[in-house]
Scaffold this motif. Structure first.
Motif, PDB file in Angstrom:
ATOM      1  N   SER A 159      -4.119 -52.870 -48.162  1.00 17.18           N
ATOM      2  CA  SER A 159      -4.328 -54.251 -47.723  1.00 17.18           C
ATOM      3  C   SER A 159      -5.150 -54.294 -46.435  1.00 17.18           C
ATOM      4  O   SER A 159      -5.993 -55.186 -46.257  1.00 17.18           O
ATOM      5  CB  SER A 159      -2.989 -54.954 -47.512  1.00 17.18           C
ATOM      6  OG  SER A 159      -2.229 -54.996 -48.703  1.00 17.18           O
ATOM      7  N   GLY A 163      -8.530 -56.181 -46.653  1.00 17.61           N
ATOM      8  CA  GLY A 163      -8.626 -57.336 -45.768  1.00 17.61           C
ATOM      9  C   GLY A 163      -9.818 -57.247 -44.834  1.00 17.61           C
ATOM     10  O   GLY A 163     -10.499 -58.246 -44.566  1.00 17.61           O
ATOM     11  N   ARG A 166     -12.891 -58.046 -46.821  1.00 12.95           N
ATOM     12  CA  ARG A 166     -13.003 -59.496 -47.037  1.00 12.95           C
ATOM     13  C   ARG A 166     -13.517 -60.193 -45.774  1.00 12.95           C
ATOM     14  O   ARG A 166     -14.321 -61.146 -45.871  1.00 12.95           O
ATOM     15  CB  ARG A 166     -11.647 -60.080 -47.443  1.00 12.95           C
ATOM     16  CG  ARG A 166     -11.715 -61.584 -47.683  1.00 12.95           C
ATOM     17  CD  ARG A 166     -10.422 -62.164 -48.205  1.00 12.95           C
ATOM     18  NE  ARG A 166      -9.331 -62.042 -47.265  1.00 12.95           N
ATOM     19  CZ  ARG A 166      -8.119 -62.571 -47.450  1.00 12.95           C
ATOM     20  NH1 ARG A 166      -7.863 -63.231 -48.571  1.00 12.95           N
ATOM     21  NH2 ARG A 166      -7.168 -62.409 -46.565  1.00 12.95           N
ATOM     22  N   GLU A 167     -13.081 -59.751 -44.612  1.00 16.20           N
ATOM     23  CA  GLU A 167     -13.576 -60.350 -43.373  1.00 16.20           C
ATOM     24  C   GLU A 167     -15.084 -60.162 -43.227  1.00 16.20           C
ATOM     25  O   GLU A 167     -15.791 -61.084 -42.791  1.00 16.20           O
ATOM     26  CB  GLU A 167     -12.845 -59.739 -42.182  1.00 16.20           C
ATOM     27  CG  GLU A 167     -11.380 -60.148 -42.074  1.00 16.20           C
ATOM     28  CD  GLU A 167     -10.678 -59.474 -40.910  1.00 16.20           C
ATOM     29  OE1 GLU A 167     -11.375 -58.769 -40.143  1.00 16.20           O
ATOM     30  OE2 GLU A 167      -9.464 -59.648 -40.777  1.00 16.20           O
ATOM     31  N   LEU A 202      -2.668 -60.386 -49.740  1.00 18.43           N
ATOM     32  CA  LEU A 202      -3.760 -61.030 -49.003  1.00 18.43           C
ATOM     33  C   LEU A 202      -4.091 -62.424 -49.528  1.00 18.43           C
ATOM     34  O   LEU A 202      -5.031 -63.055 -49.028  1.00 18.43           O
ATOM     35  CB  LEU A 202      -5.010 -60.156 -49.073  1.00 18.43           C
ATOM     36  CG  LEU A 202      -4.925 -58.780 -48.397  1.00 18.43           C
ATOM     37  CD1 LEU A 202      -6.119 -57.914 -48.788  1.00 18.43           C
ATOM     38  CD2 LEU A 202      -4.842 -58.922 -46.885  1.00 18.43           C
TER      39      LEU A 202
END
Length: 386
Positions: A159, A163, A166-167, A202
């Motif tokens: 994760s 994550g 994704r940022e 998430l």
């Protein structure tokens, strides 16, 4: 310890003495009493903990209703020591976004999950017996979810990386990323249910790109194949024409090679469309990357691993393609060793597929994600019209 007073006769008939006698209990008796009190205390605490846990399990798991709010595709690729992200737009433009290095926890996890000793029961199950034997593990994972934790420590590590990817994608597009797809290397114990749980933690939609593929992850090899523009129809928006075109894509046998600065994976792959791949055998060594090149007999070990899927295969097939992906595949010394394998084992009629090998897997996943989003939206629109 206890005391007792006793009147004893005195030497004179008209006088008596009072004598206090102290009786000491054995130390073992005192310790036993303390042990019994401690046992009762811990018993109460244990029963309370069990009741709390049972109550926790009886509560419904909070599941956020997620929806897809984008038309472009976001693709993540996890390599043993780093990860990449790319985007594919509806107009056909595909762009790498970022590469992130894995921290110590990520690298340790990937190395551990490459070991056969790390294998365990997982979804999808092969039979009912496996699902029954896996109930205790699933109960534990569900209990962690209900208190807001990742379902396992490994899911937490995944994760963190996903994550962060994704940022990077969010900053690139300047908006929300609601859905993505992901590819992974061939590791013995990296399973699809861990990826699903990481996306769920998430609040990110996990895009299944394979039809009827419950928890089947995307191999990095097929992702790189699609990232080189192979195995896919030209116009995915024409459903019937796309299905017909992909059905008639000629199949090929390929030597798939993932080579990074920390790892080497090889396999013999039977590929037709980007939605079909059969790989046997698959070999992975997360200590045989380019960074280890100064070790004794290193290049001999690389050479053996490159040719093993071909020479050690029980069925001899005509390998027509070499599919390369990973950030070290363009190193000159590696190419020399690979050319030696081609000359001695494969022959000179092979095609090398290696466009932008450091990002090809992420680009392929992004393209597959875009098509998956389009198909899901089309199905929802069709259902609403009925």
């Amino acid at each position: 310890m206890s005391t007792r007073s006793t009147n004893l006769p005195a030497s004179s008939p008209d006088r008596s003495h009072t004598v206090t006698i102290t009786i000491l209990k054995p130390r073992s008796v005192q310790q036993n009493m303390k042990f019994q009190k401690a046992t009762r205390y811990f018993g109460i605490v244990f029963v309370f903990a069990i009741l709390t846990w049972v109550l926790l399990l009886s509560l419904p798991t909070k599941r956020h209703r997620l929806s897809i709010t984008q038309s472009f595709g976001i693709g993540f690729d996890l390599s043993p020591s780093y990860a990449t992200v790319a985007i594919s737009y509806p107009n056909g433009f595909i762009q790498p976004i970022a590469r992130l290095e894995g921290d110590g926890a990520y690298r340790e996890m990937m190395l551990r999950l490459s070991l056969p000793s790390s294998q365990h029961l997982h979804k999808p199950y092969k039979n009912v017996g496996e699902s029954i034997r896996d109930i205790p593990r699933q109960i534990w994972r569900d209990s962690r979810k209900k208190i807001g934790l990742p379902s396992s420590t490994d899911v937490g590590t995944l994760s963190n990386m996903i994550g962060a990817l994704r940022e990077e994608a969010t900053r690139y597009v300047g908006g929300t990323i609601s859905a993505a797809a992901i590819s992974i290397p061939h590791l013995a114990a990296l399973y699809g249910d861990d990826l699903h749980d990481a996306f769920e933690y998430l609040s990110l939609v996990y895009l299944d790109v394979f039809p009827f593929s419950n928890f089947r992850p995307i191999p990095a090899s097929i992702a790189a194949y699609a990232g080189n523009g192979l195995g896919l129809c030209k116009d995915y928006r024409d459903a019937s024409a796309c299905a017909e075109e992909e059905l008639n894509i000629p199949s090929r046998f390929a030597l798939a090679v993932g080579y990074t600065h920390t790892s080497l994976t090889t396999s013999q792959a039977h590929i037709s469309s980007a939605y079909y791949i059969e790989e046997i055998p698959t070999l992975e060594n997360l200590r045989l990357g380019y960074n280890a090149r100064h070790e004794e007999n290193y290049w001999d070990a690389v050479r053996r691993m490159l040719q093993s899927p071909v020479v050690d295969s029980p069925v001899q097939r005509n390998i027509s393609t070499i599919l390369l992906f990973g950030d070290a595949t363009e190193e000159p010394r590696f190419r020399e060793v690979l050319q030696g394998v081609i000359d001695n084992v494969l022959g000179d009629q092979v095609e090398i597929v290696d466009q932008q090998p450091g990002f090809s897997a992420a680009k392929g996943v992004a393209e597959l994600a875009k098509r998956a989003i389009f198909n899901q939206v089309r199905m929802l629109n069709t259902e609403s019209e009925l």
